[in-house]
Enzyme design. Structure first.
Site, PDB file in Angstrom:
ATOM      1  N   TYR A 197     147.656  -2.691  60.807  1.00  0.00           N
ATOM      2  CA  TYR A 197     148.013  -2.340  59.432  1.00  0.00           C
ATOM      3  C   TYR A 197     148.538  -3.573  58.701  1.00  0.00           C
ATOM      4  CZ  TYR A 197     149.318   0.861  55.708  1.00  0.00           C
ATOM      5  OH  TYR A 197     149.404   1.540  54.511  1.00  0.00           O
ATOM      6  N   TYR A 221     142.278  -0.736  50.505  1.00  0.00           N
ATOM      7  CA  TYR A 221     143.538  -0.123  50.941  1.00  0.00           C
ATOM      8  C   TYR A 221     143.384   1.387  50.890  1.00  0.00           C
ATOM      9  CZ  TYR A 221     148.571   0.829  51.137  1.00  0.00           C
ATOM     10  OH  TYR A 221     149.810   1.284  51.485  1.00  0.00           O
TER      11      TYR A 221
END
Lengths: 141, 394
Positions: B298, B349
């Site tokens: 991440y 994203y």
């Protein structure tokens, strides 16, 4: 006079956090302490995460601490804060409440002066007639 | 849990910069992408009987099931794991529902069109509702300017720099490596926009130690992922990718406060909070970090990637910076090719669900930047908060 423009949010006060903010109003820094095991804790909660006691008291501390870490805000989320950039958001470890850290600001200092571990002291910011928040400045000998 | 469910379908919508999705609603984008993922699996919507999502999904599973005409709607799961921490957890929810027999075909989805709603990962006074515990927490964050993840993660990364000598240039290697990967991926929002270490260093400061190119993109787009049982997977169109291990949760005290992680134990502070999850996954899978062929981590902020690499044991604590600077994350020759589609920093994203999609492509052998013969991929969701992670294998 506050270090921040009036658009900066004021704290939401809940039954659990009211004593903290009431103390700030008196220019005292008060931290919740478990009366079961004696551990300080922050942020305020109904129960001790160490011993699970629901009994607690509020203890006034000196307001002295050290800089644990910090960030320097250049692009603020609130447009109104653009007039005061760069400003410092910091995490301060309190000297006399072991394990307690406060999210706060370091004011009256240039970002370049800041060093993790340096001594700080609380300064109370009366942001409205009803609300006071604790910020910190460099503790100079 | 080990190998009890398999991913057989994936889909991605077009990715755009945030606010540029105008041809349809965020909800329609979710529906389209779910349909596409089910087609990818060689299944039909009539086969689907469950949904899973994360992070307060606006596009409610019951509405999705209703509007798609799902004939038997047997399972809807949404993890409490907050923010970007939930993508892997949502996949785990789906796998659990299948493993336990609650459902037979579960779709995980995430659609985001930020121009149609508030931008993600920030809060203002208007988000305070009253006397919820999170309202109290916001009271200790917003009045000081801790209003978004950028500030929260900058504090963590600064501490890591202090403890281990991590540098902004080492973070630049993360940004540049993932941008290089995005430049091989035509779907990436930053495709065709090369970046150098000098570009990274010269970018305007956002919240120091982060500059603009340390921060992930904000994009519009959607992903969906279809899971079924291993038995059923054998009859699907694509090579199955098995959920080898899954973990979700947190070390102690990481959930305290807003943007969390500011009040945990000192020894855990300069971590990504993925350490206990990784240990649990290695135990479940019976393998270790050296057995992993590639990783999808991440990357909301460059520095947090370094912490997650350390948490998962891909390098020693404090060594994340030198590890990234050594080229370890780069396709194809790095020790651990990471975020091979560009990640949140340079592909899109989608709150970490695109990381799962890329992991599946790697294990199918269909990635644009394919790691040769990749068998096992580690995936981790949002670090620095309660989060989740997966080990996937082919």
């Amino acid at each position: 006079m506050s270090w921040f423009p009036p658009e900066m949010p004021v704290p939401a006060v809940t039954p659990d956090t009211q004593p903290f903010w009431d103390a700030c109003r008196r220019h005292e820094l008060a931290i919740q302490r478990c009366t079961g095991c004696g551990a300080f804790r922050h942020i305020p909660t109904p129960v001790c995460w160490r011993c699970r006691s629901f009994a607690h008291e509020w203890v006034a501390v000196s307001g002295r601490g050290t800089l644990f870490t910090f960030g320097v805000v250049h692009r603020p989320q609130l447009p109104a804060l653009a007039s005061i950039v760069p400003f410092v958001v910091a995490l301060v470890a309190l000297d006399d409440a072991p394990g307690v850290r406060l999210v706060t600001n370091v004011v009256d200092a240039k970002p370049d002066e800041l060093r993790i571990g340096m001594p700080l002291e609380v300064v109370f910011d009366d942001v409205t007639p009803e609300v006071t928040v604790p910020r910190f400045r460099i503790r100079r000998a | 849990m080990k190998d009890a469910a398999a991913i057989v379908g994936i889909a991605e919508s077009e990715y755009t910069k945030w606010g540029q999705l105008s041809r349809c609603t965020e909800y329609q984008l979710a529906l389209e992408t779910i349909v596409k993922a089910v087609e990818d699996a060689g299944l039909g919507i009539d086969d689907v009987d469950g949904f899973a999502s994360f992070s307060n999904d606006r596009n409610e599973a019951a509405l999705v099931a209703t509007d798609l005409g799902v004939p038997r709607f047997l399972y809807a799961g949404m993890t409490w794991i907050v923010g970007g921490g939930g993508a892997c957890a949502a996949v785990a929810e789906a796998a659990m529902a299948i493993a336990c027999g609650l459902a037979s075909c579960v779709v995980v989805y995430r659609s985001i069109a930020m121009g149609q709603f508030q931008r993600f990962g920030r809060a203002l006074a208007g988000d305070v509702q009253g006397v919820r515990p999170q309202d109290a927490a916001l009271g200790f964050a917003l009045p000081f300017g801790l209003m978004n993840a950028t500030v929260g993660m900058a504090l963590i990364v600064r501490r890591h720099m202090h403890l281990y000598g991590t540098t902004t240039e080492q973070m630049g290697h993360v940004a540049v490596t993932f941008r290089d990967h995005a430049n091989r991926n035509p779907a990436a929002v930053m495709h065709g926009r090369p970046m150098t270490l000098a570009d990274h260093a010269a970018a305007r400061r956002i919240v120091e130690p982060f500059g603009l190119l340390d921060c992930c993109l904000e994009t519009d787009g959607a992903n969906a992922i279809v899971l079924v049982s291993p038995e059923r997977a054998r009859d699907c169109r694509r090579r199955p990718v098995y959920v080898m291990a899954a973990a979700q949760g947190s070390g102690p005290r990481f959930g305290a406060g807003a943007w969390a992680m500011q009040y945990g134990p000192e020894e855990d502070y300069a971590t990504g909070n993925t350490t206990p999850l990784a240990a649990e996954m290695w135990r479940q899978a019976g393998i270790g970090p050296r057995d992993v062929d590639c990783a999808q981590l991440y990357d909301h902020y460059t520095g947090m990637v370094l912490l997650q690499l350390e948490d998962m044991g891909f390098c020693a604590r404090g060594e994340g910076g030198p590890f990234a600077a050594s080229g370890a994350l780069a396709w194809p020759d790095g020790a651990l090719p990471t975020n091979t589609a560009g990640g949140s920093l340079s592909e899109a994203y989608i709150h970490g669900l695109n990381h799962v999609v890329e992991a599946v492509k790697q294990l199918r052998g269909t990635a644009v930047s394919q790691v040769p013969d990749a068998e096992i991929c580690a995936v981790a969701s949002g670090s620095g908060i309660p989060t989740s992670a997966l080990l996937l294998r082919r």
